[in-house]
Scaffold this motif. Sequence first.
Motif, short mmCIF file in Angstrom:
data_model
loop_
_atom_site.label_atom_id
_atom_site.label_comp_id
_atom_site.label_asym_id
_atom_site.label_seq_id
_atom_site.Cartn_x
_atom_site.Cartn_y
_atom_site.Cartn_z
N THR A 139 0.89 -1.35 -0.13
CA THR A 139 -0.02 -0.14 0.06
C THR A 139 0.85 1.28 -0.13
O THR A 139 0.57 1.93 -0.76
CB THR A 139 -0.98 -0.07 1.30
OG1 THR A 139 -1.84 -1.25 1.21
CG2 THR A 139 -1.58 1.30 1.31
N ARG B 54 4.02 1.40 -0.88
CA ARG B 54 4.75 1.74 -2.12
C ARG B 54 3.73 2.52 -3.20
O ARG B 54 4.33 3.28 -4.17
CB ARG B 54 5.44 0.45 -2.84
CG ARG B 54 6.67 -0.03 -1.85
CD ARG B 54 7.06 -1.29 -2.14
NE ARG B 54 8.48 -1.60 -1.80
CZ ARG B 54 8.91 -2.85 -1.81
NH1 ARG B 54 8.25 -3.86 -2.35
NH2 ARG B 54 10.31 -3.02 -1.34
N ALA B 55 2.59 1.86 -3.30
CA ALA B 55 1.89 2.29 -4.52
C ALA B 55 1.54 3.79 -4.11
O ALA B 55 1.25 4.60 -4.90
CB ALA B 55 0.27 1.47 -4.34
N TRP B 56 1.25 4.31 -2.95
CA TRP B 56 1.14 5.74 -2.61
C TRP B 56 2.30 6.55 -2.81
O TRP B 56 2.24 7.75 -3.38
CB TRP B 56 0.78 5.83 -1.27
CG TRP B 56 -0.64 5.35 -0.90
CD1 TRP B 56 -1.74 5.14 -1.89
CD2 TRP B 56 -1.30 5.21 0.30
NE1 TRP B 56 -2.95 4.87 -1.23
CE2 TRP B 56 -2.69 4.59 0.21
CE3 TRP B 56 -0.98 5.21 1.53
CZ2 TRP B 56 -3.52 4.69 1.15
CZ3 TRP B 56 -1.95 4.79 2.78
CH2 TRP B 56 -3.05 4.60 2.41
N ASP C 59 4.41 5.89 -5.11
CA ASP C 59 4.43 6.02 -6.90
C ASP C 59 3.49 7.10 -7.18
O ASP C 59 3.84 7.62 -8.16
CB ASP C 59 4.47 4.67 -7.29
CG ASP C 59 5.47 3.78 -7.14
OD1 ASP C 59 6.83 4.16 -6.67
OD2 ASP C 59 5.27 2.43 -7.26
N ARG C 60 2.48 7.01 -6.63
CA ARG C 60 1.40 8.05 -7.10
C ARG C 60 1.67 9.60 -6.44
O ARG C 60 1.33 10.32 -7.18
CB ARG C 60 0.12 7.45 -6.57
CG ARG C 60 -1.13 8.22 -7.20
CD ARG C 60 -2.44 7.57 -6.53
NE ARG C 60 -2.70 6.23 -6.56
CZ ARG C 60 -3.44 5.88 -5.51
NH1 ARG C 60 -4.24 6.42 -4.98
NH2 ARG C 60 -3.24 4.28 -5.62
N TRP C 61 1.86 9.45 -5.27
CA TRP C 61 1.93 10.84 -4.62
C TRP C 61 3.12 11.54 -4.42
O TRP C 61 3.50 12.72 -4.48
CB TRP C 61 1.11 10.89 -3.22
CG TRP C 61 0.07 10.37 -3.38
CD1 TRP C 61 -1.15 10.38 -4.29
CD2 TRP C 61 -0.68 9.78 -2.13
NE1 TRP C 61 -2.07 9.99 -3.75
CE2 TRP C 61 -2.07 9.38 -2.57
CE3 TRP C 61 -0.31 9.34 -0.88
CZ2 TRP C 61 -2.98 8.64 -1.47
CZ3 TRP C 61 -1.27 8.82 -0.04
CH2 TRP C 61 -2.48 8.61 -0.40
N TYR C 62 4.31 10.70 -4.45
CA TYR C 62 5.67 11.03 -3.95
C TYR C 62 6.62 10.39 -4.94
O TYR C 62 7.51 9.78 -4.35
CB TYR C 62 5.87 11.12 -2.78
CG TYR C 62 4.99 11.83 -1.69
CD1 TYR C 62 4.85 13.02 -1.44
CD2 TYR C 62 3.97 11.11 -1.03
CE1 TYR C 62 4.01 13.68 -0.66
CE2 TYR C 62 3.18 11.48 -0.16
CZ TYR C 62 3.11 12.88 0.21
OH TYR C 62 1.97 13.50 0.66
N PRO C 63 6.59 10.49 -6.10
CA PRO C 63 7.64 9.33 -6.83
C PRO C 63 9.10 9.75 -6.58
O PRO C 63 9.82 8.87 -6.72
CB PRO C 63 7.18 9.77 -8.58
CG PRO C 63 6.51 11.36 -8.29
CD PRO C 63 5.80 11.13 -6.78
N SER D 189 9.96 7.42 -3.64
CA SER D 189 9.80 5.96 -3.92
C SER D 189 11.30 5.24 -3.80
O SER D 189 12.22 5.62 -4.66
CB SER D 189 9.23 5.68 -5.27
OG SER D 189 8.92 4.21 -5.34
N HIS E 202 -3.75 13.08 2.72
CA HIS E 202 -4.69 12.07 2.14
C HIS E 202 -5.55 11.57 2.99
O HIS E 202 -5.29 11.00 4.01
CB HIS E 202 -4.19 11.50 1.21
CG HIS E 202 -3.36 12.12 -0.18
ND1 HIS E 202 -1.88 12.52 0.30
CD2 HIS E 202 -3.56 12.21 -1.24
CE1 HIS E 202 -1.60 12.84 -0.80
NE2 HIS E 202 -2.44 12.94 -1.91
#
Length: 207
Positions: free
Chosen positions: A103, A105-107, A109-113, A116, A167
């Motif tokens: 979870t 890692r997905a965030w 990648d999406r919010w703070y690349p 990551s 978020h």
Amino acid sequence: MGIAAGAALGAAAVTGLAATATGIAQQAIVEQRNATPADRGATGSEGSTRGMNVGDEGGYLAHMVAHDQEAVAAARQLQRSDRPQMRALGASIVETQQADIATMRAWLDRWYPGLSGAAIGHQPMIRDLSELSGDALDNAFLRDMIPHHMVTVTMSQQLLVSGQARHPEAVGFVTKVRDARHAEMFRMQRYLADWFGGWSMPCEMRN
């Protein structure tokens, strides 16, 4: 229950969790100071209070990915434990924290690349358990994982209280992580008390 009463209860719960985490951290420091040089070299918990200040949501997520990866690696060692309770604890940590890592890692990648894959502020806290077995394995795991969970509880509280969780889904996630690790921390303390003489909490935390 009125809104004001609910808010007061919520604030009291957060304060109680913070006090508990602080008490456990202080106890870990005392144990490290009383340990022999060989003991200090064998455990990572000397740095248990380092890197706990996380200023924002992205920093929390990046730190916690590395922090949880360490916990998962250690928990896998409990497959060799002689105690079914410890094997169950290890399996639960692996399952839960692997899902949490995915979870976060997905965030990232999406919010703070840019964050990551960055282990922000992470310092290893758990000794090498691969050569331990029997009581030595269980005792070492519990004594290292309690302050490891304490760091998670403290960082989660800091993020929630600071209002830096941007978020709504992250707020719910961090709250869940804080409460679950807090409960698991006391489960491990009970195991220490039952099997290894315990890890006494400071007097003010025994009420």
